[in-house]
Design a protein around this motif. Structure first.
Motif, PDB file in Angstrom:
ATOM      1  N   ALA A 283       0.851  -1.184   0.000  1.00  0.00           N
ATOM      2  CA  ALA A 283       0.000   0.000   0.000  1.00  0.00           C
ATOM      3  C   ALA A 283       0.888   1.236   0.000  1.00  0.00           C
ATOM      4  O   ALA A 283       2.004   1.209   0.511  1.00  0.00           O
ATOM      5  CB  ALA A 283      -0.919   0.001   1.223  1.00  0.00           C
ATOM      6  N   GLY A 284       0.399   2.337  -0.582  1.00  0.00           N
ATOM      7  CA  GLY A 284       1.188   3.557  -0.647  1.00  0.00           C
ATOM      8  C   GLY A 284       2.044   3.614  -1.902  1.00  0.00           C
ATOM      9  O   GLY A 284       1.980   2.740  -2.780  1.00  0.00           O
ATOM     10  N   THR A 285       2.867   4.645  -1.977  1.00  0.00           N
ATOM     11  CA  THR A 285       3.686   4.872  -3.181  1.00  0.00           C
ATOM     12  C   THR A 285       5.185   4.855  -2.906  1.00  0.00           C
ATOM     13  O   THR A 285       5.973   5.060  -3.817  1.00  0.00           O
ATOM     14  CB  THR A 285       3.317   6.225  -3.812  1.00  0.00           C
ATOM     15  N   VAL A 286       5.583   4.645  -1.649  1.00  0.00           N
ATOM     16  CA  VAL A 286       7.006   4.672  -1.295  1.00  0.00           C
ATOM     17  C   VAL A 286       7.610   3.280  -1.469  1.00  0.00           C
ATOM     18  O   VAL A 286       7.157   2.304  -0.861  1.00  0.00           O
ATOM     19  CB  VAL A 286       7.210   5.166   0.149  1.00  0.00           C
ATOM     20  N   VAL A 287       8.625   3.197  -2.307  1.00  0.00           N
ATOM     21  CA  VAL A 287       9.283   1.935  -2.621  1.00  0.00           C
ATOM     22  C   VAL A 287      10.569   1.821  -1.817  1.00  0.00           C
ATOM     23  O   VAL A 287      11.348   2.782  -1.732  1.00  0.00           O
ATOM     24  CB  VAL A 287       9.596   1.836  -4.126  1.00  0.00           C
ATOM     25  N   ARG A 288      10.791   0.671  -1.230  1.00  0.00           N
ATOM     26  CA  ARG A 288      12.031   0.419  -0.486  1.00  0.00           C
ATOM     27  C   ARG A 288      13.072  -0.154  -1.438  1.00  0.00           C
ATOM     28  O   ARG A 288      12.783  -1.073  -2.210  1.00  0.00           O
ATOM     29  CB  ARG A 288      11.781  -0.554   0.656  1.00  0.00           C
ATOM     30  N   VAL A 289      14.269   0.386  -1.379  1.00  0.00           N
ATOM     31  CA  VAL A 289      15.379  -0.109  -2.192  1.00  0.00           C
ATOM     32  C   VAL A 289      16.504  -0.512  -1.257  1.00  0.00           C
ATOM     33  O   VAL A 289      17.019   0.319  -0.496  1.00  0.00           O
ATOM     34  CB  VAL A 289      15.881   0.956  -3.190  1.00  0.00           C
ATOM     35  N   ARG A 290      16.869  -1.768  -1.296  1.00  0.00           N
ATOM     36  CA  ARG A 290      18.024  -2.245  -0.532  1.00  0.00           C
ATOM     37  C   ARG A 290      19.213  -2.384  -1.470  1.00  0.00           C
ATOM     38  O   ARG A 290      19.080  -2.946  -2.554  1.00  0.00           O
ATOM     39  CB  ARG A 290      17.718  -3.587   0.127  1.00  0.00           C
ATOM     40  N   SER A 291      20.355  -1.870  -1.033  1.00  0.00           N
ATOM     41  CA  SER A 291      21.532  -1.822  -1.902  1.00  0.00           C
ATOM     42  C   SER A 291      22.739  -2.403  -1.194  1.00  0.00           C
ATOM     43  O   SER A 291      22.980  -2.110  -0.013  1.00  0.00           O
ATOM     44  CB  SER A 291      21.802  -0.361  -2.289  1.00  0.00           C
ATOM     45  N   ARG A 306      14.296   4.826   0.733  1.00  0.00           N
ATOM     46  CA  ARG A 306      12.860   4.835   0.493  1.00  0.00           C
ATOM     47  C   ARG A 306      12.566   5.996  -0.447  1.00  0.00           C
ATOM     48  O   ARG A 306      12.877   7.154  -0.128  1.00  0.00           O
ATOM     49  CB  ARG A 306      12.083   4.944   1.806  1.00  0.00           C
ATOM     50  N   ILE A 307      11.975   5.658  -1.589  1.00  0.00           N
ATOM     51  CA  ILE A 307      11.805   6.625  -2.675  1.00  0.00           C
ATOM     52  C   ILE A 307      10.351   6.610  -3.133  1.00  0.00           C
ATOM     53  O   ILE A 307       9.776   5.538  -3.343  1.00  0.00           O
ATOM     54  CB  ILE A 307      12.740   6.284  -3.855  1.00  0.00           C
ATOM     55  N   ASP A 308       9.782   7.787  -3.293  1.00  0.00           N
ATOM     56  CA  ASP A 308       8.400   7.898  -3.761  1.00  0.00           C
ATOM     57  C   ASP A 308       8.361   7.583  -5.250  1.00  0.00           C
ATOM     58  O   ASP A 308       9.052   8.229  -6.058  1.00  0.00           O
ATOM     59  CB  ASP A 308       7.866   9.307  -3.496  1.00  0.00           C
ATOM     60  N   ALA A 309       7.548   6.607  -5.619  1.00  0.00           N
ATOM     61  CA  ALA A 309       7.499   6.165  -7.012  1.00  0.00           C
ATOM     62  C   ALA A 309       6.794   7.160  -7.917  1.00  0.00           C
ATOM     63  O   ALA A 309       7.014   7.144  -9.139  1.00  0.00           O
ATOM     64  CB  ALA A 309       6.799   4.809  -7.101  1.00  0.00           C
ATOM     65  N   VAL A 310       5.963   8.037  -7.360  1.00  0.00           N
ATOM     66  CA  VAL A 310       5.222   8.994  -8.180  1.00  0.00           C
ATOM     67  C   VAL A 310       6.069  10.209  -8.511  1.00  0.00           C
ATOM     68  O   VAL A 310       6.145  10.655  -9.661  1.00  0.00           O
ATOM     69  CB  VAL A 310       3.919   9.417  -7.463  1.00  0.00           C
ATOM     70  N   THR A 311       6.763  10.740  -7.498  1.00  0.00           N
ATOM     71  CA  THR A 311       7.549  11.961  -7.694  1.00  0.00           C
ATOM     72  C   THR A 311       9.036  11.705  -7.878  1.00  0.00           C
ATOM     73  O   THR A 311       9.755  12.587  -8.353  1.00  0.00           O
ATOM     74  CB  THR A 311       7.363  12.888  -6.489  1.00  0.00           C
ATOM     75  N   GLY A 312       9.500  10.527  -7.478  1.00  0.00           N
ATOM     76  CA  GLY A 312      10.934  10.257  -7.530  1.00  0.00           C
ATOM     77  C   GLY A 312      11.694  10.879  -6.382  1.00  0.00           C
ATOM     78  O   GLY A 312      12.936  10.869  -6.363  1.00  0.00           O
ATOM     79  N   ARG A 313      11.003  11.395  -5.384  1.00  0.00           N
ATOM     80  CA  ARG A 313      11.652  12.055  -4.245  1.00  0.00           C
ATOM     81  C   ARG A 313      12.249  11.038  -3.286  1.00  0.00           C
ATOM     82  O   ARG A 313      11.613  10.040  -2.965  1.00  0.00           O
ATOM     83  CB  ARG A 313      10.630  12.923  -3.510  1.00  0.00           C
ATOM     84  N   LEU A 314      13.467  11.303  -2.842  1.00  0.00           N
ATOM     85  CA  LEU A 314      14.113  10.457  -1.842  1.00  0.00           C
ATOM     86  C   LEU A 314      13.508  10.773  -0.482  1.00  0.00           C
ATOM     87  O   LEU A 314      13.676  11.862   0.061  1.00  0.00           O
ATOM     88  CB  LEU A 314      15.628  10.711  -1.831  1.00  0.00           C
ATOM     89  N   VAL A 315      12.783   9.834   0.079  1.00  0.00           N
ATOM     90  CA  VAL A 315      12.100  10.042   1.351  1.00  0.00           C
ATOM     91  C   VAL A 315      13.068   9.871   2.515  1.00  0.00           C
ATOM     92  O   VAL A 315      13.088  10.665   3.459  1.00  0.00           O
ATOM     93  CB  VAL A 315      10.911   9.076   1.488  1.00  0.00           C
ATOM     94  N   SER A 316      13.896   8.824   2.473  1.00  0.00           N
ATOM     95  CA  SER A 316      14.861   8.587   3.542  1.00  0.00           C
ATOM     96  C   SER A 316      15.982   7.694   3.011  1.00  0.00           C
ATOM     97  O   SER A 316      15.820   6.993   2.007  1.00  0.00           O
ATOM     98  CB  SER A 316      14.198   7.924   4.757  1.00  0.00           C
ATOM     99  N   SER A 317      17.093   7.738   3.704  1.00  0.00           N
ATOM    100  CA  SER A 317      18.223   6.867   3.352  1.00  0.00           C
ATOM    101  C   SER A 317      18.943   6.456   4.624  1.00  0.00           C
ATOM    102  O   SER A 317      19.092   7.258   5.550  1.00  0.00           O
ATOM    103  CB  SER A 317      19.194   7.580   2.406  1.00  0.00           C
TER     104      SER A 317
END
Length: 389
Positions: A283-291, A306-317
């Motif tokens: 649910a939601g639009t924030v995608v988790r990326v593990r690197s 954590r990156i918003d898939a709609v805007t491309g904004r970096l939410v947290s790192s």
């Protein structure tokens, strides 16, 4: 209470707990040993589908890969996409569980044309072994009875380790030979006792590490307590967000676009990463990326975005190298549990220790039977007890 009485009581506790939990501990130990080198075994079994020929053309983006995949019979909702900076590495795609709880096999695809290369061999086998290790294959998996049963078995093992080391405390406590060398010249009950006690001393530190990290997966209160103890106050104070209830109709909705997420991630990491896993949310639009960086020492040494898939904004790192020691430990609980944080020698030691669990079950049971037989033979016959004598 005398020293002899204390040891007698501890022996009873040690024996009762061991007999009650022996089957569970044997299954958990053997399944853990089997999974110790899962990554290496899987890599060896699936070389043909995990590598491709590098080409002088751009690789497909995550959305392009998923779109090409959907031209085939639809396997279900994509749960994660794992991409690598290595131009000869295939992309791995995992799928979400269906309404009945089953999960389709993951697949590898060619990053240049989206061609399906195949499903990895051994995946279903190790998934079953993992369910045995964590939940004893009982219904409900993590939400069933298997999870608390393995947790209780882990607590019982702590009690056995403590009582066992007290029971074998020798008169010459500084004698390494007495502590660490089994007496192979003995036979019968003496040999079982020596083997049980000495090998138990060898593996005691490893078992303590396994148990203290394994409880992380069994009890939420333990996980919350460890997080409070080892993390920064701001992190520990943040409430743990429960997983949202899975909506069966979610698979029918339009999936999130991942290209903006991938673009933002590449801008943040560049060529520093070796592998990245994109996990769309339920649910939601924030995608988790593990690197994982190229020089990552173990799988737990990962960065998380954590990156918003709609805007491309970096939410947290969260950069692993910037975390304090306690939070690094929390990120690496699984690697500590299996010994991989110490490299392949640590994995080998932990595998051998886990595989030795049935030894303690067998020798402990034989010692229990021997004690019962000894007590039975030491009792005077009933006919010999003459009144008045």
């Amino acid at each position: 209470m005398s020293k002899h009485s204390i040891k007698t009581a501890l022996l009873q506790v040690h024996s009762v707990i061991g007999l009650a939990l022996s089957l569970v501990l044997a299954m958990v130990g053997m399944s853990g040993a089997i999974m110790s080198f899962e990554d290496e075994i899987q890599a060896s079994l699936n070389t043909a589908i995990t590598r491709v020929e590098a080409r002088a053309v751009p690789t497909l983006t995550p959305d392009q890969l998923i779109a090409r995949l959907q031209t085939n019979p639809d396997p279900g909702k994509v749960a994660s996409v794992t991409m690598a900076s290595d131009p000869s590495a295939a992309v791995r795609i995992r799928f979400a569980r269906s309404a009945d709880g089953s999960r389709p096999s993951s697949i590898y695809v060619d990053p240049y044309d989206g061609r399906v290369l195949g499903s990895p061999r051994g995946e279903e086998f190790f998934a079953t072994v993992r369910r045995l290790h964590r939940w004893l294959l009982l219904p409900g998996d993590a939400k069933g009875y298997g999870r608390p049963i393995t947790g209780v078995a882990a607590i019982g093992l702590i009690a056995m380790l403590i009582s066992g080391i007290v029971l074998r405390w020798p008169y010459r406590a500084r004698s390494l030979k007495m502590w660490l060398k089994p007496n192979l010249a003995l036979r019968g009950r003496g040999f079982y006792r020596s083997l049980h006690a000495v090998v138990g001393t060898w593996v005691l530190p490893i078992y303590l590490v396994m148990v203290l990290t394994g409880l992380w997966y069994s009890f939420d209160w333990y996980k919350s307590g460890a997080t409070w103890l080892l993390s920064r106050p701001s992190t520990a104070a943040a409430p743990m967000k429960p997983k949202p209830a899975r909506d069966v109709s979610a698979a029918e909705t339009k999936p999130l676009a991942l290209d903006r997420v991938w673009s933002t991630f590449l801008h943040e990491q560049g060529s520093r990463f070796a592998t990245a896993l994109l996990a769309p949310p339920d649910a939601g639009t924030v995608v988790r990326v593990r690197s994982w960086a190229r020089d990552a020492s173990h799988p737990g040494a990962r960065d998380e975005f954590r990156i918003d898939a709609v805007t491309g904004r970096l939410v947290s790192s969260e950069i692993y190298a910037d975390k304090p020691v306690g939070e690094r430990m929390l990120s690496s609980v699984l690697d500590i549990h299996r010994g991989s944080i110490f490299g392949w020698p640590g994995k080998l030691l932990f595998m051998l220790a886990a595989a030795l669990m049935p030894l303690f079950v067998v020798t402990g049971f034989l010692l229990y039977l021997s004690r019962r037989r000894h007590r039975r033979l030491s009792r005077p016959p009933l006919g010999s007890l003459v009144p008045g004598e």
